[in-house]
Design an enzyme around this catalytic site. Structure first.
Site, PDB file in Angstrom:
ATOM      1  N   LYS A  91       0.840  -1.197   0.000  1.00  0.00           N
ATOM      2  CA  LYS A  91       0.000   0.000   0.000  1.00  0.00           C
ATOM      3  C   LYS A  91       0.875   1.248   0.000  1.00  0.00           C
ATOM      4  CE  LYS A  91      -3.761   2.243   2.568  1.00  0.00           C
ATOM      5  NZ  LYS A  91      -4.726   2.140   3.687  1.00  0.00           N
ATOM      6  N   SER A  97      -9.042   3.683   2.493  1.00  0.00           N
ATOM      7  CA  SER A  97      -7.903   4.074   1.688  1.00  0.00           C
ATOM      8  C   SER A  97      -7.164   2.910   1.052  1.00  0.00           C
ATOM      9  CB  SER A  97      -6.929   4.892   2.542  1.00  0.00           C
ATOM     10  OG  SER A  97      -6.404   4.130   3.606  1.00  0.00           O
ATOM     11  N   SER A 133     -10.383   1.837   6.632  1.00  0.00           N
ATOM     12  CA  SER A 133      -9.642   1.698   5.377  1.00  0.00           C
ATOM     13  C   SER A 133      -9.283   0.265   5.009  1.00  0.00           C
ATOM     14  CB  SER A 133      -8.376   2.551   5.421  1.00  0.00           C
ATOM     15  OG  SER A 133      -8.699   3.923   5.434  1.00  0.00           O
TER      16      SER A 133
END
Length: 472
Positions: free
Chosen positions: A81, A156, A180
């Site tokens: 990520k 996210s 997220s």
């Protein structure tokens, strides 16, 4: 012969170690799939050169030929990520300010993933500085939902979730402050696991006050999620809040019979939901009831508006101070999205008394949640209040006729577990009438990560949605 990219990470690891597939063949299969699918969904960014990746895969093959396995992820493609630092690979944080930043170090959990044999292909896309549960930014653009390319993939960890759903990654890491790991799991029909606070250590600049965000695993299978958590987790003295190592590699499905599950739903109407979301989640809970669990609706016993006030104060405080240096530079401030500027300006000059009051609210909420676990073994909430929405929107401004007064109010359903630091498995809840997915949060008592994973594994055996791949 099975399609390599459709295999779970566990199946892929077994196949690689059994020499059923070479690491080069695995890498080439995923590169081909990325070439075909990623232009449409924009999930993987900063992709490294294919010849370099193939060379690293060949080195992994030579290691196995010599009897040397690096671990569960040996030779497996992985994309971190884009909020976590990975040595030598650009880490933009989704921000134009950092579009050219390439760190010379790995975050702790990235170190561990590398040591377990993963080959880093690149990064997964994120919203700017991870703010907002919709993955778009000025560096890489918008990540789209593989089930409907006109819709958001959430965030996210939207790039990670979309990549898993589209079968361009076998397993992925993510992080979670305000859902997220949970909202994008719901939007993409995959699994996200928010560990207990401290379960996965990190190299955050501030080591004591920022107790909202965690790093954790995502996957298409609970066993994969548990195996990655087993790699990521464990004490590291560089993170004073990190927890001792536990073994998550050998989880067994829980016996749901007799379990007491509290269904929190919409907190007696406090939260607004898009039509169909609650109904889908309730139907999913029937799977657990059919397996013998007692599912009981739980009334709101806490002032949820008070929890929201505590949440926003605490979040303003953390976001404002962690971005204060960039904000103080007018040229950098001009590159920030409005929602980030708003968070910073709301947090500037917050009195210490306000931050303390927010922590008291959080403490009261934790104590209240403990009383719920006296009557229930697990709690369940929806993972999101809406189905995946139009990818051109910045965020939903209204749900069921109720105006959302901030850019993140539509995600309020996730703040309870965050504020209590609880372990949560975000599991699929099926598909709505429009063919878009939704999800539920299976929430465990403090530090009961293993128990949550084992209930999630039992639930996985009662559903068939995870096998419903998008047509991309």
């Amino acid at each position: 012969m099975p399609d390599i990219t459709s295999l779970s990470a566990t199946q892929l690891s077994e196949a690689i170690h059994a020499r059923q597939f070479s690491c080069v063949a695995v890498m080439q299969a995923f590169l081909d799939r990325i070439d075909k699918v990623n232009p449409a969904i924009d999930a993987i960014v900063s992709l490294r050169e294919s010849d370099v990746l193939i060379a690293e895969a060949a080195a992994a093959d030579r290691a196995l030929d010599g009897g040397d396995s690096w671990g569960f992820l040996h030779g497996m493609p992985f994309a971190v990520k884009d909020l976590s630092e990975t040595k030598g690979i650009r880490c933009s944080y989704g921000s134009a300010i950092y579009r050219d930043f390439a760190p010379d170090f790995d975050d702790i959990h990235v170190e561990r993933i590398r040591a377990a044999g993963a080959i880093f292909m690149g990064k997964t896309n994120v919203p700017e500085k991870g703010l907002g549960s919709h993955t778009y930014n000025p560096v890489f653009g918008t990540t789209r939902n593989p089930y409907d390319l006109s819709k958001s993939a959430g965030g996210s960890s939207g790039g990670a979730a979309a990549a898993l759903a589209a079968r361009i990654l076998p397993v992925a890491d993510g992080s979670d402050m305000m859902g997220s790991l949970r909202n994008p799991a719901a939007f993409n029909n995959v699994i996200g696991f928010r560990p207990s606070f401290g379960r996965v250590p990190s190299l955050d600049n501030e080591l004591y006050l920022g107790q909202l965000s965690v790093t954790g695993p995502m996957g298409r299978d609970v066993a994969d999620v548990a195996s990655l958590l087993n790699i990521q987790s464990g004490y590291d003295r560089r993170d004073p809040m990190s927890l001792p190592k536990e073994d998550f590699s050998s989880i067994r499905a829980a016996d749901a019979s007799g379990l007491r599950i509290g269904w929190l739903a919409d907190f007696d109407g406090y939260l607004a939901f898009e039509d169909g979301v609650l109904e889908l989640c309730e139907a999913a809970l029937e799977r657990l009831r059919s397996a013998g669990a007692a599912v009981e609706k739980v009334g709101a016993g806490f002032d949820m508006s008070r929890l929201w006030r505590g949440w926003t104060c605490y979040r303003h405080f953390l976001v404002a101070n962690s971005n204060a240096v960039d904000y103080s530079d007018p040229s950098k401030r001009a590159l920030m999205k409005p929602e980030l500027v708003w968070e910073i300006e709301q947090g500037q000059g917050l009195p210490a008394g306000d931050v303390h009051a927010a922590s008291v609210i959080r403490s009261d909420w934790y104590r209240y949640v403990l009383t719920l676990f006296e009557r229930h073994d697990f709690l369940v909430l929806p993972s999101a209040q809406v189905f995946p929405f139009d990818a051109h929107l910045h965020w939903p401004t209204e749900i069921a006729g109720r105006r959302m007064d901030t850019y993140h109010r539509w995600m309020e359903v996730v703040i309870g577990p965050t504020m209590a630091g609880l372990p949560v498995a975000a599991m699929p809840a099926g598909f709505g009438d429009t063919g878009l997915p939704a999800g539920i949060q299976i929430i465990g008592p403090p530090r009961a990560d293993r128990a949550v994973l084992e209930l999630a594994l039992a639930y996985q055996g009662l559903i068939d949605w995870l096998g419903r791949a998008p047509e991309v």
